[in-house]
Design an enzyme around this catalytic site. Structure first.
Site, PDB file in Angstrom:
ATOM      1  N   ASP A   1       2.121 -20.665  -0.779  1.00 51.75           N
ATOM      2  CA  ASP A   1       0.925 -20.527   0.058  1.00 51.75           C
ATOM      3  C   ASP A   1       0.710 -21.837   0.812  1.00 51.75           C
ATOM      4  O   ASP A   1       1.131 -22.900   0.345  1.00 51.75           O
ATOM      5  CB  ASP A   1      -0.310 -20.215  -0.802  1.00 51.75           C
TER       6      ASP A   1
ATOM      7  N   ALA B   1       5.273 -20.062   4.515  1.00 51.27           N
ATOM      8  CA  ALA B   1       6.220 -19.112   3.911  1.00 51.27           C
ATOM      9  C   ALA B   1       7.431 -18.860   4.817  1.00 51.27           C
ATOM     10  O   ALA B   1       8.541 -18.679   4.330  1.00 51.27           O
ATOM     11  CB  ALA B   1       5.514 -17.801   3.597  1.00 51.27           C
TER      12      ALA B   1
ATOM     13  N   CYS C   1      -1.791  -6.049   6.462  1.00 48.12           N
ATOM     14  CA  CYS C   1      -3.219  -5.695   6.504  1.00 48.12           C
ATOM     15  C   CYS C   1      -3.737  -5.660   7.939  1.00 48.12           C
ATOM     16  O   CYS C   1      -4.931  -5.712   8.175  1.00 48.12           O
ATOM     17  CB  CYS C   1      -4.044  -6.637   5.629  1.00 48.12           C
TER      18      CYS C   1
ATOM     19  N   ARG D   1      -1.653  -4.170  -6.968  1.00 47.23           N
ATOM     20  CA  ARG D   1      -1.189  -5.136  -7.968  1.00 47.23           C
ATOM     21  C   ARG D   1      -0.718  -4.395  -9.204  1.00 47.23           C
ATOM     22  O   ARG D   1       0.287  -4.727  -9.816  1.00 47.23           O
ATOM     23  CB  ARG D   1      -2.327  -6.109  -8.321  1.00 47.23           C
TER      24      ARG D   1
ATOM     25  N   ASP E   1       2.577 -10.712   0.915  1.00 50.97           N
ATOM     26  CA  ASP E   1       1.222 -10.238   1.255  1.00 50.97           C
ATOM     27  C   ASP E   1       0.593 -11.166   2.287  1.00 50.97           C
ATOM     28  O   ASP E   1      -0.384 -11.859   2.006  1.00 50.97           O
ATOM     29  CB  ASP E   1       0.372 -10.177  -0.023  1.00 50.97           C
TER      30      ASP E   1
ATOM     31  N   PHE F   1       2.636 -15.819  -0.036  1.00 47.23           N
ATOM     32  CA  PHE F   1       1.233 -15.641   0.379  1.00 47.23           C
ATOM     33  C   PHE F   1       0.427 -15.311  -0.883  1.00 47.23           C
ATOM     34  O   PHE F   1      -0.243 -14.280  -0.969  1.00 47.23           O
ATOM     35  CB  PHE F   1       1.089 -14.547   1.437  1.00 47.23           C
TER      36      PHE F   1
HETATM   37  N1  SAH Z   1      -1.783 -11.640  -2.443  1.00 45.72           N
HETATM   38  C1  SAH Z   1      -3.043 -12.324  -2.491  1.00 45.72           C
HETATM   39  C2  SAH Z   1      -3.756 -12.346  -1.168  1.00 45.72           C
HETATM   40  C3  SAH Z   1      -2.994 -12.999  -0.035  1.00 45.72           C
HETATM   41  S1  SAH Z   1      -3.979 -13.420   1.326  1.00 45.72           S
HETATM   42  C4  SAH Z   1      -3.919 -11.685  -3.578  1.00 45.72           C
HETATM   43  O1  SAH Z   1      -3.580 -10.591  -4.066  1.00 45.72           O
HETATM   44  O2  SAH Z   1      -4.930 -12.273  -3.929  1.00 45.72           O
HETATM   45  C5  SAH Z   1      -2.915 -14.305   2.347  1.00 45.72           C
HETATM   46  C6  SAH Z   1      -2.622 -15.734   1.914  1.00 45.72           C
HETATM   47  O3  SAH Z   1      -1.647 -16.260   2.802  1.00 45.72           O
HETATM   48  C7  SAH Z   1      -3.772 -16.719   1.950  1.00 45.72           C
HETATM   49  O4  SAH Z   1      -3.930 -17.306   0.689  1.00 45.72           O
HETATM   50  C8  SAH Z   1      -3.369 -17.782   2.986  1.00 45.72           C
HETATM   51  O5  SAH Z   1      -3.739 -19.099   2.589  1.00 45.72           O
HETATM   52  C9  SAH Z   1      -1.886 -17.642   2.982  1.00 45.72           C
HETATM   53  N2  SAH Z   1      -1.170 -18.010   4.210  1.00 45.72           N
HETATM   54  C10 SAH Z   1      -1.527 -17.819   5.496  1.00 45.72           C
HETATM   55  N3  SAH Z   1      -0.527 -18.182   6.331  1.00 45.72           N
HETATM   56  C11 SAH Z   1       0.488 -18.610   5.547  1.00 45.72           C
HETATM   57  C12 SAH Z   1       1.803 -19.092   5.818  1.00 45.72           C
HETATM   58  N4  SAH Z   1       2.261 -19.200   7.054  1.00 45.72           N
HETATM   59  N5  SAH Z   1       2.576 -19.413   4.774  1.00 45.72           N
HETATM   60  C13 SAH Z   1       2.141 -19.304   3.500  1.00 45.72           C
HETATM   61  N6  SAH Z   1       0.902 -18.852   3.201  1.00 45.72           N
HETATM   62  C14 SAH Z   1       0.097 -18.503   4.199  1.00 45.72           C
END
Ligand code: SAH
Length: 402
Positions: free
Chosen positions: A256, A286, A346, A217, A306, A234
């Site tokens: 999200d 997304a 990840c 970040r 992410d 995300f």
């Molecule tokens: N970047 C964030 C962490 C992301 S974790 C941070 O730094 O805190 C991944 C996220 O993707 C989660 O919040 C989950 O709800 C979301 N997610 C999962 N599948 C998704 C999709 N198809 N479209 C949008 N969001 C999604």
């Protein structure tokens, strides 16, 4: 202590000794030659070659594909309260050396196999500890571990977040609840690199916050000053969004699927002093939202991607790679020329090399030229153990897109 003749013995099939000798902490069920003695799942086991040479000591679970997780390669090192104390002390010493307190009030204290404590995760959020027990072996030692953690850190509370699917493979049900002291309040306020975040320790993802992205970040923020609009796909609870705005970006669009995560993102943005005109939240998938934004002609100075883990097993790697390629392709199309793409994976099964190839393929299809500015990994409180390459799971690229 030496080798206890009463402890069950696992004799490795010939040809399977090498990883154990090289301190890989797992023995897969395929390596099993023969088990002898009073075998008990979750209990200790001595690892031998078929020829009878002692190699290591660990704990066993016949229900799991990972038949044994290894704790020591020293025949004199017994597995008792003093053992767990030494390992916790070492983990704590390694974190202290990072001087994390200067950057954050939330970090990973114990990263399982990487800290020589297979199956155990402990995260610290201010004066609360969150414990994740991933295996039957750790489950057995949980009371000892909780007692030691109380003694070391004197936390206000230790809360268990063992609500993870991998426990099923160990024959364990999910479990959440207070292990010691107080239950954490609905919201805990943490500080990371000077930014404030509310974290829901009892219901949030993982143990509440993506601690492994802390350094990334900060790195991402360095490319976001002056950005007119940043797309944070995300977004979860808006951590990258807050860094972006604090770095001088004018506006962030969070995407999200989780309405709760977005609601907390809005609060976190406000909490850091930014008004409603500085962000937009889009609840949705997304993969679809990015296509929609493109169709609407929206373009961004930076796109952050992410996504959650796409690859859980080797068998799904192809499908996961297609997912990563598609989302990166959609993101690249949205970056205005000269803007940046900040993209992560990840999935441990996706190597940094493979990830780069996937982004390459996406750029090729998007007809865009990308210069890699930085390669990113996981924060140092999530160390990668050299003998356990599986512990390297997070990778990211910052690229300039033309
Ligand atoms: N970047 C964030 C962490 C992301 S974790 C941070 O730094 O805190 C991944 C996220 O993707 C989660 O919040 C989950 O709800 C979301 N997610 C999962 N599948 C998704 C999709 N198809 N479209 C949008 N969001 C999604």
């Amino acid at each position: 202590m030496g080798i206890d003749r009463d402890t069950p013995r696992l004799y490795l099939k010939p040809g399977h000794e090498r990883p154990v000798r090289r301190h890989h902490p797992w023995v897969f069920s395929g390596a099993l030659g023969r088990l002898e003695g009073p075998v008990e799942d979750g209990g200790l086991v001595e690892i031998y070659t078929m020829a009878g040479e002692w190699l290591a000591r660990g704990y066993l679970n016949r229900r799991s594909q990972i038949l044994a997780r290894l704790l020591t390669w020293d025949p004199e090192e017994g597995i008792d309260a003093a053992f767990w104390r030494r390992r916790l002390e070492r983990a704590w010493e390694a974190r202290r050396a990072l001087r994390l307190e200067e950057q954050t009030t939330a970090y990973r204290l114990v990263f399982a196999e990487s800290d020589g404590l297979p199956g155990l995760i402990v995260d610290r959020y201010n004066d609360f500890l969150i414990l994740q027990s991933l295996t039957l072996g750790i489950e057995r030692w949980k009371p000892t571990l909780v007692r030691l953690l109380e003694e070391f850190f004197g936390p206000r509370g230790i809360y268990e977040r063992s609500d993870v699917d991998v426990r099923e493979k160990e024959g364990l049900p999910p479990r959440c609840g207070v292990l010691a002291g107080e239950a954490p309040p609905d919201r805990v306020l943490i500080l990371e690199h000077g930014h404030r975040f509310y974290v829901d320790l009892r219901r949030g993802h993982k143990t509440g916050f993506y601690l492994d992205q802390r350094e990334n970040r900060r790195r991402a923020a360095a490319y976001l000053w002056g950005a007119e609009e940043v797309l944070n796909a995300f977004s979860y609870t808006g951590a990258f969004a807050v860094y972006a705005l604090a770095a001088g970006a004018r506006r962030v669009v969070n995407v999200d699927t989780s309405a709760e995560a977005l609601a907390l993102a809005a609060e976190n943005i406000r909490l850091n002093g930014f008004g409603a005109d500085r962000f937009e939240n889009i609840e949705g998938d997304a993969f679809e939202v990015l296509r929609q934004l493109y169709a609407e002609g929206r373009r961004f100075d930076a796109v952050i991607l992410d996504p959650p883990k796409f690859a859980y097993a080797q068998a799904h790697l192809q499908r996961a790679a297609r997912g990563y390629k598609d989302i990166n392709l959609q993101a690249l199309r949205l970056v205005r020329p000269g803007g940046v793409l900040i993209t992560f994976s990840c999935s441990g099964l996706v190597s940094p090399e493979l990830f780069q190839k996937i982004v390459f393929a996406a750029a090729e299809d998007a007809g865009r030229e990308v210069q890699i500015l930085e390669k990113l990994s996981q924060a140092p409180d999530h160390p990668i153990r050299l003998t356990f390459p599986e512990s390297e799971y997070l990778k990211g690229l910052i690229g300039r897109v033309w």
